[in-house]
Design an enzyme around this catalytic site. Structure first.
Site, mmCIF file in Angstrom:
data_model
loop_
_atom_site.group_PDB
_atom_site.id
_atom_site.type_symbol
_atom_site.label_atom_id
_atom_site.label_comp_id
_atom_site.label_asym_id
_atom_site.label_seq_id
_atom_site.Cartn_x
_atom_site.Cartn_y
_atom_site.Cartn_z
ATOM 1 N N ASP A 188 -13.540 -7.876 -37.392
ATOM 2 C CA ASP A 188 -13.082 -7.097 -36.997
ATOM 3 C C ASP A 188 -11.554 -7.754 -37.806
ATOM 4 O OD1 ASP A 188 -11.177 -9.288 -35.503
ATOM 5 O OD2 ASP A 188 -11.717 -8.483 -33.261
ATOM 6 N N ASN A 196 0.025 -2.224 -36.160
ATOM 7 C CA ASN A 196 -0.007 -1.029 -35.999
ATOM 8 C C ASN A 196 1.466 -1.059 -34.660
ATOM 9 O OD1 ASN A 196 -1.840 0.580 -35.985
ATOM 10 N ND2 ASN A 196 -3.015 0.158 -33.924
ATOM 11 N N ASP A 205 -3.882 3.528 -39.493
ATOM 12 C CA ASP A 205 -5.708 4.202 -40.102
ATOM 13 C C ASP A 205 -5.312 3.579 -41.998
ATOM 14 O OD1 ASP A 205 -5.664 4.748 -37.600
ATOM 15 O OD2 ASP A 205 -4.642 7.074 -37.511
ATOM 16 N N ASP A 231 -10.988 -2.430 -34.409
ATOM 17 C CA ASP A 231 -10.621 -2.302 -35.834
ATOM 18 C C ASP A 231 -11.761 -3.144 -35.409
ATOM 19 O OD1 ASP A 231 -9.937 -3.650 -33.732
ATOM 20 O OD2 ASP A 231 -9.410 -5.246 -35.327
#
Length: 336
Positions: A188, A196, A205, A231
């Site tokens: 990840d 974010n 994104d 993620d």
């Protein structure tokens, strides 16, 4: 030769070649005359004497001289559409045969993943080839598109968790029969929530899409890359038995030795994403993104898909505990 039951007024004629059990799921009211035969030589002879709208070839069990056999079948088939039926483990090989051109046509027109229903088979026949069943063909085409959407991640275009789970189950069965190794990488993006919060979900994104593109470039064509949530990503590295050994890959001295090539590919991705100039993060994006990952191998670290996933997840957690921005192998505290 045997025939599967079907009902139709104007029946398109379909031939299925190979081990049909487990590859084609029989349905009622197919609207087609579906025939099957076990052997390629029988199929070539049959296609030369009878006309079929489409011929479907089950790849499993047809390894010897397959490309030449398919071209011979195509020449004998009076222009019938030729479609390969492949397991997930055979998908890359099927794709290669579809792309391969042997004058005057491609070796095959298309491929489908097994198991398939007879409705899906009919969905690959163009309406002009089967004018009596256009509604059924359209339904099958819509079903095929829905199945594609059900196995792909809509944000990144990678495979999704559902596909990964089924592929891992199938490839471990294949590896058990053929005696090759499968390695699972889970990783990840470190502190992804921070991106974010700082840049917004739209930028987040874009980061996920750029990361997906980069990991895909770092893997071999037959390795399966999936986004499994948020993620979190997964890669299944596996040894294709039909490919020659890579002379640049270090030889594995024992069956228990960890897969060095999978580790090196994962490390290459980790370094590249850290060094990448991610346009989504602006001018200061380079060098800010890192990943942590865990690797586990079958059969030495786990004996089934669920246990392999758990072991790789444990290695991922260990990478986090060690300070992030690293790849950890199960049972190894230091890099190989």
């Amino acid at each position: 030769m045997s025939s599967l039951p079907a009902e139709s007024i104007r029946e398109p004629r379909v031939l299925v070649v190979g081990q049909i059990e487990g590859a084609v799921e029989s349905t009622v009211n197919n609207g087609a005359s579906i025939h099957s035969c076990r052997h390629m030589l029988e199929a070539i002879s049959l296609a030369g004497h009878e006309r079929f709208d489409a011929i479907f070839v089950v790849l499993n069990g047809l390894d010897a001289h397959l490309e030449s056999a398919l071209m011979t079948l195509r020449r004998a088939s009076h222009g019938a559409r030729l479609v390969l039926l492949a397991t997930m483990a055979e998908e890359v090989r099927a794709r290669g045969l579809v792309r391969s051109v042997r004058e005057p046509r491609n070796v095959a027109d298309d491929y489908l993943l097994c198991p398939v229903s007879t409705q899906e088979l009919l969905g690959t026949i163009a309406p002009s080839e089967a004018p009596a069943v256009p509604a059924q063909t359209a339904d099958a085409a819509r079903l095929s598109e829905l199945e594609r959407l059900a196995t792909e991640d809509d944000l990144t275009g990678l495979k999704n968790r559902r596909y990964l789970g089924e592929f891992l189950r199938q490839i471990l069965q294949h590896a058990t029969r053929e005696g090759f190794q499968v390695t699972l990488l889970l990783f990840d993006i470190d502190d992804f929530k921070r991106y974010n919060d700082a840049f917004g979900h739209t930028v987040g994104d874009r980061v996920l899409r750029e990361a997906a593109l980069l990991i895909r470039r770092c893997c071999r064509e037959h390795d399966v890359v999936a986004r499994i949530g948020g993620d979190e990503f997964a890669v299944v590295f596996w040894d294709r038995p039909d490919l020659p050994a890579n002379p640049h890959e270090p030889e594995r001295r024992t069956a228990a030795e960890h897969p060095r090539q999978a580790y090196f590919m994962a490390e290459r991705f980790r370094r590249q994403i850290s060094d990448s100039n991610l346009s989504s993060l602006g001018a200061g994006g380079q060098g800010t993104l890192t990943i942590s990952g865990g690797l586990a191998a079958f059969p030495q670290d786990a004996q089934n898909a669920e246990a392999l996933f758990e072991r790789a997840d444990q290695a991922l957690l260990e990478a986090k505990r060690q300070g992030k921005n690293r790849i950890v192998l199960v049972g190894r505290e230091s890099n190989p």
